[in-house]
Design a protein around this motif. Structure first.
Motif, PDB file in Angstrom:
ATOM      1  N   ALA A  97       0.862  -1.192   0.000  1.00 26.66           N
ATOM      2  CA  ALA A  97       0.000   0.000   0.000  1.00 26.66           C
ATOM      3  C   ALA A  97       0.891   1.231   0.000  1.00 26.66           C
ATOM      4  O   ALA A  97       1.855   1.308   0.770  1.00 26.66           O
ATOM      5  N   ILE A  98       0.568   2.189  -0.862  1.00 24.63           N
ATOM      6  CA  ILE A  98       1.403   3.390  -0.992  1.00 24.63           C
ATOM      7  C   ILE A  98       0.540   4.628  -0.727  1.00 24.63           C
ATOM      8  O   ILE A  98      -0.486   4.819  -1.384  1.00 24.63           O
ATOM      9  N   CYS A  99       0.963   5.405   0.280  1.00 21.42           N
ATOM     10  CA  CYS A  99       0.237   6.656   0.545  1.00 21.42           C
ATOM     11  C   CYS A  99       1.258   7.781   0.455  1.00 21.42           C
ATOM     12  O   CYS A  99       1.775   8.272   1.464  1.00 21.42           O
ATOM     13  N   LEU A 100       1.610   8.168  -0.783  1.00 18.89           N
ATOM     14  CA  LEU A 100       2.702   9.108  -1.039  1.00 18.89           C
ATOM     15  C   LEU A 100       2.330   9.987  -2.213  1.00 18.89           C
ATOM     16  O   LEU A 100       1.487   9.615  -3.018  1.00 18.89           O
ATOM     17  N   ASP A 101       3.018  11.105  -2.354  1.00 20.88           N
ATOM     18  CA  ASP A 101       2.854  11.897  -3.577  1.00 20.88           C
ATOM     19  C   ASP A 101       3.692  11.275  -4.684  1.00 20.88           C
ATOM     20  O   ASP A 101       4.874  11.003  -4.471  1.00 20.88           O
ATOM     21  N   PRO A 102       3.127  11.070  -5.879  1.00 27.59           N
ATOM     22  CA  PRO A 102       3.852  10.324  -6.918  1.00 27.59           C
ATOM     23  C   PRO A 102       4.620  11.214  -7.901  1.00 27.59           C
ATOM     24  O   PRO A 102       4.679  10.885  -9.078  1.00 27.59           O
ATOM     25  N   TYR A 103       5.186  12.350  -7.450  1.00 24.99           N
ATOM     26  CA  TYR A 103       5.732  13.256  -8.465  1.00 24.99           C
ATOM     27  C   TYR A 103       7.242  13.256  -8.560  1.00 24.99           C
ATOM     28  O   TYR A 103       7.793  13.698  -9.549  1.00 24.99           O
ATOM     29  N   CYS A 104       7.952  12.830  -7.487  1.00 23.78           N
ATOM     30  CA  CYS A 104       9.401  12.852  -7.594  1.00 23.78           C
ATOM     31  C   CYS A 104       9.993  11.865  -6.605  1.00 23.78           C
ATOM     32  O   CYS A 104       9.297  11.351  -5.732  1.00 23.78           O
ATOM     33  N   LEU A 161      11.678   8.797  -4.535  1.00 30.40           N
ATOM     34  CA  LEU A 161      11.307   7.396  -4.324  1.00 30.40           C
ATOM     35  C   LEU A 161       9.788   7.218  -4.410  1.00 30.40           C
ATOM     36  O   LEU A 161       9.298   6.156  -4.798  1.00 30.40           O
ATOM     37  N   GLY A 162       9.058   8.261  -4.068  1.00 27.88           N
ATOM     38  CA  GLY A 162       7.595   8.191  -4.142  1.00 27.88           C
ATOM     39  C   GLY A 162       7.143   7.883  -5.564  1.00 27.88           C
ATOM     40  O   GLY A 162       6.292   7.010  -5.802  1.00 27.88           O
ATOM     41  N   VAL A 195      20.708  13.235  -5.810  1.00 31.63           N
ATOM     42  CA  VAL A 195      21.640  12.541  -6.705  1.00 31.63           C
ATOM     43  C   VAL A 195      21.363  11.046  -6.758  1.00 31.63           C
ATOM     44  O   VAL A 195      21.735  10.380  -7.707  1.00 31.63           O
ATOM     45  N   ASN A 196      20.694  10.533  -5.704  1.00 29.57           N
ATOM     46  CA  ASN A 196      20.379   9.111  -5.693  1.00 29.57           C
ATOM     47  C   ASN A 196      19.063   8.958  -4.939  1.00 29.57           C
ATOM     48  O   ASN A 196      18.995   9.220  -3.747  1.00 29.57           O
ATOM     49  N   LEU A 197      18.022   8.523  -5.670  1.00 29.61           N
ATOM     50  CA  LEU A 197      16.674   8.605  -5.096  1.00 29.61           C
ATOM     51  C   LEU A 197      16.459   7.640  -3.929  1.00 29.61           C
ATOM     52  O   LEU A 197      15.554   7.840  -3.130  1.00 29.61           O
ATOM     53  N   ALA A 198      17.255   6.556  -3.858  1.00 31.26           N
ATOM     54  CA  ALA A 198      17.068   5.619  -2.747  1.00 31.26           C
ATOM     55  C   ALA A 198      18.417   5.074  -2.326  1.00 31.26           C
ATOM     56  O   ALA A 198      19.059   4.349  -3.087  1.00 31.26           O
TER      57      ALA A 198
END
Length: 1579
Positions: A1200-1207, A1209-1210, A1324-1327
């Motif tokens: 389940a994902i409750c995040l903003d999906p614009y940038c 790791l989200g 520089v590194n999303l995760a």
């Protein structure tokens, strides 16, 4: 500047008025700087000597007081910017005598001189900014009108009002004299015995500013040096104490080649027009003045800053006399007819002189109400004693036993009832404890009185019927349980309720012994109320000593104005008077308020021989005497001044004598005395022979007093204190002077110390408190060698003083008013007197001023709180406050920490209407004072700051990583995730190399597998997408793009969608078409002005060729509202993808290599920078593989994902991960939570989700909104025991407190405390770190904050002082390597250092997307090499500071686990005093400072720390926050706050990830766009 050559004081009055008017407009912001200069130049045009034209427009930044201040310090000279209104007010000063009583020409003159000196130093304080609505103070109706208020008698203020009349008997020298005031070096006195005959102190001449120089200074003060560095207000050069010539700041820094330019540039060279920054500039100019005391140095150890003892100033005066010899009082004579006990005297007079009057009480108009004869007093006391002993209980079980304590609760206006109750108790052999009548349940002193009643074991209270009726009652008519009181039984003692004793009953009157007779209450400095027990023998001896000292005769008349329940009022007016059959006329307090002359009239009418008064009574009588012509006071042989020990009483006595000498008052009858609750009467002046010369007075140097030595003041009349003697000590007593702190060592003859007394006539103990008793009543003085001087115990009196010539006692203050600041002593009363002399008439309500000290950062800090008149103007108040600062600095050489004005009548009162200092101090510290004006001056008075740290130049070399105490040997701080592993199968490689191919492969092999489920706020799945559906929707979009977009391969396309499946389809549509998607958060329809410009900016920066969006959003983009904030005519092609035709594209694009760009990730950082990073196909497939391995994701799983999906790791989790791993993602748009809070948690429970991802904003929403509802959720069957990992996606330090409270709150719903963790990614590194399924739980460590500021990591125990808990940021992802690097030298660091986190990983972004391709920036952040160690590997710099610690835990492979801890963003850190601070740490402290601080943010501006706090309470609490915020930051971070800004909730901007946008806030503040409730500029 226009008035360069103009002497403003020489201008005509109307021109000066207009200039003042103009200055006011500028300071209020009603006129621009330009307009101000224009008007000013016009006004002065005809008076200006001809200068080149250009000169006229030089901006005049500070309307500094020096220009308009008239050089002569006359009280009537208009101040710097007096508006016409306030000038008008001054002309018609309110006629009431009440205001006038504070005037003291001599003290005012001293203060004016001090202020004149400050004016010359050009001290322009910026006025705080207040929101207009804040001016509307509470309506004046609820302030008691002046005449009826019980506030008017604050005794202290009256006593000092004309205060220093004798202080400065001569007129002042010119103000220049002040500038070069020298340090007094005391000469050795030849005759040490006579402490008042010191030689003249020698002075050293000091350099003076030449007239030419001061003109130059004037010019320079208004010019700014170009390219100047921001002034560093954090460090000052210690200056010589002697010379006090403060050059204007500009002179000091001016070098030869620098030119002048406008001063209105900020330090960064940005031109600024706003009012705020002008004020900050003004503040900086103020702060550049050198501080007075030299900085006491701290030296820096690696971990510990240790306060170095400040070096003693060689000029400090030292005591030089010999050791004092104890002083003996005259022997106590033996008189044949003295009674064996006080009750025996009453019995005697009751029998033999029954008709003789004992007491006359007055009604409210001052007319006699009743007279109690000795016969009546005796018979009623007998009745009461009989009733108490025989009628309260049964014969077998009486309520009272001998020696029980009984409270006496009687108002001052009913002395008769009190006398009867007191003597009744003595006759019944129970112990009376007189207390004040409690007026309300929360009465200021009532809880402390409860402590007294508890420690004395009181359970019975006597009172009168009238008084009982007035006590507050509960609904059913019972007396309320007062706060802190034990349970009480109330007994009414009116005659009609008393029983006549039977014929055979006689009271038992034993000879006076050491049993307790009565208990008198006393409040300590801390506010606790204790009971001083006086034994029967002490009570009798005291009466005998007073009789002898005052020469009382039988049958005399005494007028008593004091409270007869305690102190002098009781000792003379109730006890000694009965012993001598004196007729006492009691004038209650209420009568004095209505008719201040009443006591003088009683003396005249009854031909009284003795009067017992306080200074305030002298003062009031003097003020009201004009109406009384035929008063004759020649009958008085003794006018006892009960508070004559207060140094400020001199002026009242002199003034009273002045007025009433013509009415028969003789000078020698004025008898000041000194008393203390513990020692009872200490000393009293005996009346002199007629015409004998009056005793000499001591004129002491306040500077000497502050060092505890006696120096005659011959030099500086302004800082002198005139003290009158309080006569000789009491008969039969022995007195010493001992040091007030430390062991009771005898003082020298020229030293100030505490008076201690040995006498049979003193108190014996604090009842029920043996510990405190020992330290006070059983003191044995010691000599210089520390040996006791004898066996006999002395009692401490709490009075500070010395013995003068002829064994006369002089008192200079009380221990409880002592303020110890930086090792010097100041007396609260003296400071009040100085504040009162600064013309408080327009500002301070009835002279009500409280002074106390609070301990902040290892020293006492002085706080002054005054009540402000309801009609005082903002301008007057601020001006008064700044002048008080200057006066106290000039006269006492001490800096004030805080000066606050509160609305009239709001300070807690003592029973007699004075200010309750302890309660006031407590309110100040609790943030309950609610000031309406406040001025904090930490910069000037906090001089014990640690020395700023000097950064050492860092040489690059292998040693730099070995510095510090490395924990596990010499480990370099680095850590690695597990191996990614190799993909063998060719089919898998094809499927996984490009996500676009992975989707096609899934659509073929498993078309009906549901990849995505989108929920709405009701938890209903509004949209789902199987692999085939997603593929088909993507194809439709691709076909449309190819047809309508006219795009080339590699063009950028903006995706503008609400969170949902359309966004995912559009993303894959772009990949199929070979164009580069850029996801952008859509504008908020209700807030287009704020959100649309960001959208426009990303579209412009990314050079997007086309926008894909929905129909509603397309309408918004083209709407009229949108046109108001951006240019809507220049949007690129907009395609809405809502109803597309069913078409398939001719072919699906396949990138030639995996290094090709897949998408752009745009985001705004917390520092307000918009950055886009380039993500290649290889990077996203490796990233998805890494996440798949870490979280064990496969087709049968649900997340389940409750995040903003614009940038960040989200976006990866929302759009990419499912297509790669095949698991099902349940999508919950965070916005839906606002309408349905439990949505996310109930989804987890309903779908039995094991892994969920959220943001901190979501977690905070649940914690705040659902915290109280866990029971209800449990009842609805919500169960979170299925959740194995709940990962917060963040780019910041993990918020430990929030995670813990979330875990605690939902523990009852089955949430495992181990489930919650925080991921870490950066631009520089999303995760980088993500807590997976295997591997140890995230660990928490406690680090020392002081070391952290030095970039060192020192682990401490939980709960250690200054410790900071930090949580690990997830486990490092597979394929990722992390190393900690020194950001300056770029060398690797050891694991005990804080450094920048660098990362090496196949899924790092491949660079910033910049239109011009700024290679240097890109190389620096994305392809950097270490300066030594391993110079081959290419690293990316995350811009975050952190450290790595090897833990005891084992990872999946069985090795010890290296944990990565993120401390904060490098860009956000504050460099102050050479140390590195993280805003969040200061904000955490600030938010703890007061319950009404909802959120806070800090930033720096030209080395000033600015704290913005959101106020969740009422606006009247706004100013309470200022001192608390300043205190907490000083205490916990050793920083001085420069500006405190109080704003409404929600003003601090927060980005979509829930992070504070501090730079954005800073820009809004400097541009004056915050609409703050209050801005305080700390001096």
């Amino acid at each position: 500047m226009a008035d360069r050559g103009v002497d403003l004081s020489a201008l005509p009055k109307e021109v000066r008025d207009q200039l003042a008017e103009l200055d006011l407009e500028l300071s209020e912001g009603d006129i621009t700087q330009k307009g101000y200069e224009k008007k000013r130049a016009k006004l002065l045009a005809s008076y200006v000597p001809h200068l080149p034209k250009a000169d006229l427009s030089l901006p005049d930044v500070q309307p500094s007081p020096s220009h308009s201040a008239n050089p002569s310090p006359s009280p009537e000279a208009p101040g710097p910017s007096t508006s016409s209104a306030s000038r008008h007010h001054r002309a018609h000063r309110s006629g009431g005598a009440r205001d006038d009583r504070y005037r003291s020409d001599i003290h005012t003159e001293a203060v004016q001189a001090a202020l004149a000196k400050h004016r010359e130093e050009k001290m322009a304080l910026p006025m705080p900014t207040k929101r207009r609505s804040y001016f509307v103070q509470s309506p004046i109706d609820n302030c008691t009108p002046p005449d009826t208020s019980s506030a008017s008698e604050d005794e202290g203020s009256l006593r000092r009002k004309a205060a220093l009349s004798a202080v400065l008997a001569q007129t002042l020298q010119s103000p220049d004299y002040w500038i070069n005031r020298s340090v007094q070096s005391s000469s050795t006195s030849s005759s040490a015995s006579s402490t008042l005959s010191h030689g003249e102190p020698k002075t050293q001449p000091q350099p003076q500013l030449q007239p030419g120089a001061s003109v130059l200074a004037d010019v320079l003060a208004h010019t700014r040096i170009e390219n100047s560095v921001p002034p560093d207000v954090t460090s000052t050069t210690p200056q010589e104490r002697g010379s006090r010539v403060d050059l204007p700041p500009a002179i000091k820094g001016m070098s030869r080649g620098q030119s002048r330019s406008s001063m209105l540039d900020t330090a960064d060279g940005v031109p600024v027009s706003s009012r705020v920054s002008t004020k900050i500039q003004q503040l900086l100019n103020t702060l550049k003045r050198p501080k007075r005391p030299p900085l006491s140095e701290f030296f820096l150890d690696d971990s510990e800053e240790i306060v170095e003892v400040p070096r003693p100033d060689p000029n400090t005066p030292k005591p030089e006399g010999r050791q004092i010899i104890p002083v003996k009082g005259e022997p106590l004579g033996v008189v044949s007819n003295w009674p064996p006990a006080l009750q025996a005297a009453l019995a005697r007079w009751g029998a033999t002189q029954a008709k003789s009057p004992a007491l006359t009480a007055l009604d409210i108009t001052g007319k006699p109400l009743y007279t109690l004869t000795y016969g009546k007093l005796w018979s009623r006391s007998l009745k009461l004693a009989y009733t108490l002993l025989n009628k309260l209980g049964t014969k077998t079980e009486p309520v009272l036993q001998t020696g029980d304590r009984v409270a006496l609760v009687y108002p001052n206006s009913d002395p008769g009832m009190f006398w009867v109750a007191f003597y009744g108790c003595l006759l019944a052999e129970v112990i009376p404890v007189p207390i004040e009548v409690p007026l309300s349940r929360q009465d200021a002193g009532s809880q402390q009185i409860g402590f007294l009643l508890g420690s004395c074991g009181v359970s019975l209270a006597l009172t009168s019927e009238v008084c009982l009726k007035g006590l507050p009652k509960t609904q059913n008519g019972e007396i309320v349980q007062f706060k802190g009181w034990p349970r009480m039984r109330w007994v009414v003692t009116d005659t009609k309720y008393l029983t006549k004793p039977s014929k055979d009953w006689q009271p038992h009157i034993p000879t006076a012994n050491t049993d307790t007779a009565y208990i008198e209450y006393k409040a300590s400095k801390e506010g606790t109320v204790m009971g001083v027990a006086v034994s029967k023998i002490a009570m009798l001896t005291h009466c005998q000593a007073l009789t002898q000292a005052c020469n009382y005769c039988e049958g005399e008349t005494l007028v008593n104005v004091l409270d007869c329940k305690k102190d002098m009022g009781m000792w003379h007016g109730v006890l000694t008077s009965v012993m001598n059959r004196i007729h006492t006329i009691t004038v209650p307090y209420a009568v004095m308020k209505a008719c201040p002359m009443s006591w003088v009239q009683r003396v005249h009418f009854h031909k009284a021989r003795v009067a017992l008064v306080k200074c305030r009574d002298l003062h009031w009588a003097m003020m009201a005497h004009k109406d009384q012509k035929d008063i004759n006071l020649s009958s008085i042989r003794m006018l006892i001044v009960a508070d004559g020990a207060n140094p400020w009483s001199v002026s009242s006595c002199d003034a009273f004598l002045n007025v009433f000498q013509s009415h028969g008052l003789r000078p020698e009858v004025i008898c000041p005395c000194a008393t203390s609750p513990e020692a009872l009467t200490v000393a009293i002046r005996r009346p002199g022979a007629r015409g004998a010369p009056l005793p000499a007075r001591a004129i002491l140097s306040m500077g000497g007093l502050s060092h505890g030595v006696i120096r005659v003041n011959t030099e500086d009349k302004n800082s002198a204190l005139t003290v009158q003697d309080v006569g000789h000590i009491m008969p039969g007593a022995l007195m010493c002077i001992v040091k007030p702190d430390g062991p009771p060592q005898l003082c020298k003859t020229d030293e100030i110390g505490e008076i201690v007394i040995n006498s049979r006539a003193g108190g014996t103990m604090y009842y029920g408190l043996p510990g405190v008793t020992k330290n006070t009543f059983e003191v044995i003085p010691v000599n210089q060698a520390g040996a006791p001087i004898g066996e006999i115990p002395f009692a401490r009196t709490g009075l500070l003083g010395f013995v003068g010539p002829g064994s006369l006692v002089f008192v200079v203050g009380k221990i409880e008013g002592l303020l110890m600041v930086s090792g010097r002593r100041h007396n609260a009363d003296d400071l009040v007197a100085t504040a009162l002399a600064v013309e408080p008439v327009k500002t301070v309500y009835r002279g009500r001023i409280a002074v106390f000290s609070v301990t902040v950062f290892y020293d006492e800090r002085i706080v002054i709180v005054a009540e402000q008149r309801p009609d005082a103007s903002e301008e007057d108040s601020f001006q008064w406050m700044s002048r008080v600062l200057q006066a106290i600095d000039g006269i006492h050489q001490v800096g004030l920490y805080c000066l606050a004005l509160v609305p009239a009548n709001t300070l807690p009162k003592t029973p007699l209407g004075g200010i309750h200092i302890c309660e006031t101090k407590q309110s100040f510290l609790d943030g309950n004072l609610h000031p309406c004006n406040i001025l904090m001056c930490p910069h000037t008075c906090v001089t014990n700051m640690p020395k700023p740290r000097q950064k050492q130049p860092v040489d690059v070399g292998p040693a730099s990583m070995l510095v510090g105490n490395l924990v596990a040997g010499k480990r370099i701080a680095q850590a690695t995730g597990r191996e990614l592993g190799v993909v063998e199968d060719q089919d898998l490689i094809r499927k996984h190399q490009f996500l676009s191919e992975a989707l096609q492969w899934r659509a073929q092999t498993d078309p009906d597998h549901v990849l995505y489920v989108l929920l709405n706020s009701k938890g209903v799945a509004v949209c789902t997408a199987t692999c085939a559906q997603l593929h088909k929707r993507a194809e439709k979009i691709t076909a449309t793009l190819i047809e309508r977009g006219g795009l080339n391969t590699g063009d950028n396309v903006v995706l503008l969608y609400p969170p949902g499946i359309d966004l995912i389809a559009a993303f894959y549509g772009c990949l199929y078409a070979g164009v580069i998607p850029v996801t952008v958060r859509p504008p908020h329809p209700q807030n287009l002005a704020a959100t649309l410009p960001t959208v426009r900016m990303i579209i412009d920066v990314s050079k997007a060729a086309c926008i894909l969006t929905t129909q509603p959003l397309m309408r918004i983009l083209r709407s009229r509202e949108a046109a108001a904030s951006v240019n809507v005519k220049t949007w690129p092609t907009i395609i809405d993808t809502d109803d597309l035709p069913r078409k398939r594209p001719p072919q699906i694009y396949k990138p030639p290599t995996a290094e090709m760009l897949a998408y752009l990730d745009f985001s705004v950082s917390t520092t307000g920078m918009l950055t886009g990073v380039k993500m290649s196909h290889a990077a996203i497939s490796t990233l998805c593989r890494s996440i798949k391995l870490q979280c064990e994701l496969y087709s049968s799983r649900q997340i389940a994902i409750c995040l903003d999906p614009y940038c960040g790791l989200g976006f990866v989790l929302w759009c990419l991960s499912s297509v790669y791993s095949g698991h099902q993602s349940i999508l919950i748009p965070p916005l839906e939570l606002e309408t349905s809070l439990p949505l996310w948690l109930s989804t987890l429970s309903q779908y039995k989700i094991r892994d969920t991802f959220c943001s901190y904003s979501v977690m905070e929403l649940c914690t705040k909104g659902l915290g109280t509802q866990s029971e209800m959720l449990k009842a609805r069957g919500l169960n979170l025991s299925c959740v194995r990992s709940c990962v917060v996606v963040a780019e910041e330090r993990p918020r430990l407190a929030l995670s813990q409270s979330f875990s605690k709150l939902f523990k009852d719903l089955g949430l495992s405390p181990r489930a919650v963790s925080t991921a870490f990614g950066s631009r520089v590194n999303l995760a980088i770190g993500l807590q997976g399924t295997s591997g140890p739980d995230p660990s928490t460590v406690y680090v020392d904050m002081k070391s952290l500021r030095h970039d060192r990591v020192r682990l401490v125990e939980k709960g250690a002082p200054q410790s900071l808990p930090l949580m690990e940021s997830g486990t490092i992802l597979p394929g990722v390597r992390v190393i900690i690097v020194n950001p300056e030298t770029r060398g690797p660091l050891g694991d005990s250092h804080l450094g920048e986190i660098w990362v090496n990983s196949p899924h790092s972004a491949s660079g910033y997307y910049t239109i011009y391709g700024e290679e240097s920036l890109q190389a620096d952040h994305f392809n950097t090499k270490l300066s030594f160690g391993d110079p081959q590997t290419l690293w990316s710099r995350t811009g975050y500071l952190g450290f790595i610690k090897r833990t005891e835990l084992l990872d999946a492979s069985g090795d010890r686990h290296d944990a990565l801890f993120v401390v904060g963003s490098l860009d956000e850190t504050l460099e102050l005093r050479g140390l590195r601070y993280h805003p969040i740490d200061i904000e955490t402290s600030v938010s703890r400072a007061h319950r009404s601080i909802a959120e806070s943010a800090v930033f720096t501006w030209t080395n000033l720390l600015v704290v913005v706090a959101e106020l969740s309470g009422s606006e009247q609490e706004a100013l309470d926050l200022v001192p608390l915020v300043t205190n907490v930051v000083l205490e916990e971070h050793h920083l001085i706050v420069g500006v405190v800004v109080i704003v409404d909730p929600g003003v601090i901007p927060i980005n979509s990830r829930g992070e504070k946008q501090r730079m954005h806030l800073r820009d809004s503040f400097l541009a004056d766009q915050l609409d703050p409730i209050y801005v305080a500029y700390n001096m």
